[in-house]
Design a protein around this motif. Structure first.
Motif, PDB file in Angstrom:
ATOM      1  N   PRO A  75      -7.665  12.492  10.692  1.00 36.85           N
ATOM      2  CA  PRO A  75      -7.594  12.190  12.128  1.00 36.85           C
ATOM      3  C   PRO A  75      -8.495  11.023  12.548  1.00 36.85           C
ATOM      4  N   GLU A  76      -9.656  10.870  11.932  1.00 38.30           N
ATOM      5  CA  GLU A  76     -10.540   9.745  12.250  1.00 38.30           C
ATOM      6  C   GLU A  76      -9.877   8.420  11.877  1.00 38.30           C
ATOM      7  N   LEU A  77      -9.206   8.385  10.734  1.00 37.61           N
ATOM      8  CA  LEU A  77      -8.479   7.196  10.310  1.00 37.61           C
ATOM      9  C   LEU A  77      -7.345   6.887  11.280  1.00 37.61           C
ATOM     10  N   VAL A  78      -6.581   7.911  11.639  1.00 38.72           N
ATOM     11  CA  VAL A  78      -5.459   7.731  12.563  1.00 38.72           C
ATOM     12  C   VAL A  78      -5.968   7.251  13.921  1.00 38.72           C
ATOM     13  N   ASN A  79      -7.050   7.840  14.421  1.00 38.59           N
ATOM     14  CA  ASN A  79      -7.616   7.421  15.708  1.00 38.59           C
ATOM     15  C   ASN A  79      -8.039   5.955  15.677  1.00 38.59           C
ATOM     16  N   MET A 101       0.855  -1.183   0.000  1.00 34.67           N
ATOM     17  CA  MET A 101       0.000   0.000   0.000  1.00 34.67           C
ATOM     18  C   MET A 101       0.892   1.235   0.000  1.00 34.67           C
ATOM     19  N   ARG A 102       0.506   2.178  -0.777  1.00 39.49           N
ATOM     20  CA  ARG A 102       1.242   3.439  -0.861  1.00 39.49           C
ATOM     21  C   ARG A 102       0.360   4.547  -0.304  1.00 39.49           C
ATOM     22  N   VAL A 103       0.945   5.396   0.530  1.00 37.55           N
ATOM     23  CA  VAL A 103       0.253   6.543   1.108  1.00 37.55           C
ATOM     24  C   VAL A 103       0.911   7.790   0.549  1.00 37.55           C
ATOM     25  N   THR A 104       0.136   8.639  -0.120  1.00 42.12           N
ATOM     26  CA  THR A 104       0.701   9.862  -0.681  1.00 42.12           C
ATOM     27  C   THR A 104      -0.162  11.057  -0.301  1.00 42.12           C
ATOM     28  N   TRP A 105       0.497  12.133   0.057  1.00 42.86           N
ATOM     29  CA  TRP A 105      -0.180  13.387   0.380  1.00 42.86           C
ATOM     30  C   TRP A 105      -0.279  14.243  -0.862  1.00 42.86           C
ATOM     31  N   HIS A 106      -1.439  14.821  -1.076  1.00 48.83           N
ATOM     32  CA  HIS A 106      -1.690  15.733  -2.190  1.00 48.83           C
ATOM     33  C   HIS A 106      -2.203  17.034  -1.581  1.00 48.83           C
ATOM     34  N   ASP A 107      -1.263  17.813  -1.045  1.00 47.52           N
ATOM     35  CA  ASP A 107      -1.628  19.043  -0.334  1.00 47.52           C
ATOM     36  C   ASP A 107      -2.398  20.021  -1.209  1.00 47.52           C
ATOM     37  N   ASP A 108      -2.075  20.058  -2.503  1.00 46.76           N
ATOM     38  CA  ASP A 108      -2.760  20.984  -3.403  1.00 46.76           C
ATOM     39  C   ASP A 108      -4.249  20.671  -3.518  1.00 46.76           C
ATOM     40  N   GLU A 109      -4.632  19.413  -3.266  1.00 50.38           N
ATOM     41  CA  GLU A 109      -6.031  19.008  -3.337  1.00 50.38           C
ATOM     42  C   GLU A 109      -6.637  18.762  -1.954  1.00 50.38           C
ATOM     43  N   GLY A 110      -5.819  18.866  -0.895  1.00 49.95           N
ATOM     44  CA  GLY A 110      -6.297  18.612   0.453  1.00 49.95           C
ATOM     45  C   GLY A 110      -6.664  17.155   0.690  1.00 49.95           C
ATOM     46  N   LEU A 111      -5.867  16.240   0.104  1.00 52.65           N
ATOM     47  CA  LEU A 111      -6.167  14.816   0.173  1.00 52.65           C
ATOM     48  C   LEU A 111      -4.955  13.997   0.571  1.00 52.65           C
ATOM     49  N   VAL A 112      -5.234  12.834   1.152  1.00 53.22           N
ATOM     50  CA  VAL A 112      -4.243  11.769   1.240  1.00 53.22           C
ATOM     51  C   VAL A 112      -4.825  10.628   0.412  1.00 53.22           C
ATOM     52  N   VAL A 113      -3.987  10.002  -0.397  1.00 55.08           N
ATOM     53  CA  VAL A 113      -4.445   8.907  -1.246  1.00 55.08           C
ATOM     54  C   VAL A 113      -3.793   7.622  -0.760  1.00 55.08           C
ATOM     55  N   LEU A 114      -4.646   6.631  -0.480  1.00 50.77           N
ATOM     56  CA  LEU A 114      -4.186   5.294  -0.129  1.00 50.77           C
ATOM     57  C   LEU A 114      -4.360   4.449  -1.379  1.00 50.77           C
ATOM     58  N   SER A 115      -3.274   3.909  -1.910  1.00 49.35           N
ATOM     59  CA  SER A 115      -3.367   3.099  -3.120  1.00 49.35           C
ATOM     60  C   SER A 115      -2.833   1.703  -2.839  1.00 49.35           C
ATOM     61  N   VAL A 116      -3.537   0.722  -3.350  1.00 48.85           N
ATOM     62  CA  VAL A 116      -3.191  -0.684  -3.161  1.00 48.85           C
ATOM     63  C   VAL A 116      -2.556  -1.183  -4.458  1.00 48.85           C
ATOM     64  N   TRP A 117      -1.394  -1.813  -4.308  1.00 50.31           N
ATOM     65  CA  TRP A 117      -0.618  -2.255  -5.464  1.00 50.31           C
ATOM     66  C   TRP A 117      -0.390  -3.753  -5.400  1.00 50.31           C
ATOM     67  N   ARG A 163      -8.379  15.656   3.820  1.00 48.28           N
ATOM     68  CA  ARG A 163      -7.468  15.987   4.914  1.00 48.28           C
ATOM     69  C   ARG A 163      -8.188  16.025   6.269  1.00 48.28           C
ATOM     70  N   GLY A 164      -9.388  16.584   6.310  1.00 51.09           N
ATOM     71  CA  GLY A 164     -10.138  16.693   7.555  1.00 51.09           C
ATOM     72  C   GLY A 164     -10.593  15.354   8.120  1.00 51.09           C
TER      73      GLY A 164
END
Length: 84
Positions: A64-68, A31-47, A60-61
């Motif tokens: 925190p729920e995912l991390v918790n 799994m790859r985790v990438t931040w896309h600050d310009d879009e306010g997203l984190v993308v989780l991709s499965v490879w 982005r908002g």
């Protein structure tokens, strides 16, 4: 300029921040985790075998729920291991 053929996507620069996590099953899965600050997203991709087979775009908002949820899972007593 040549036209883009069917099945060809737009070429985009890869983000610089993130992580790559190996799947416990092995078999060239990760799994790859990438931040896309310009879009306010984190993308989780499965490879699998070098091909992206699924993505999840998390606003982005909502991160925190995912991390918790992950932290609560780590803090839980797995299968009552700590009980007497």
């Amino acid at each position: 300029m040549a036209a883009t053929g069917a099945g060809q996507g737009q070429v985009v620069a890869l983000p610089t921040g993130g992580a790559v996590l190996r799947d416990a099953r092995g078999d060239d899965r990760w799994m790859r985790v990438t931040w896309h600050d310009d879009e306010g997203l984190v993308v989780l991709s499965v490879w699998r075998a070098g091909c992206c087979v699924a993505t999840m775009r998390v606003e982005r908002g909502d991160v925190p729920e995912l991390v918790n949820a992950l932290v609560e899972g780590l803090a839980a007593d797995p299968a009552g291991a700590g009980s007497a």
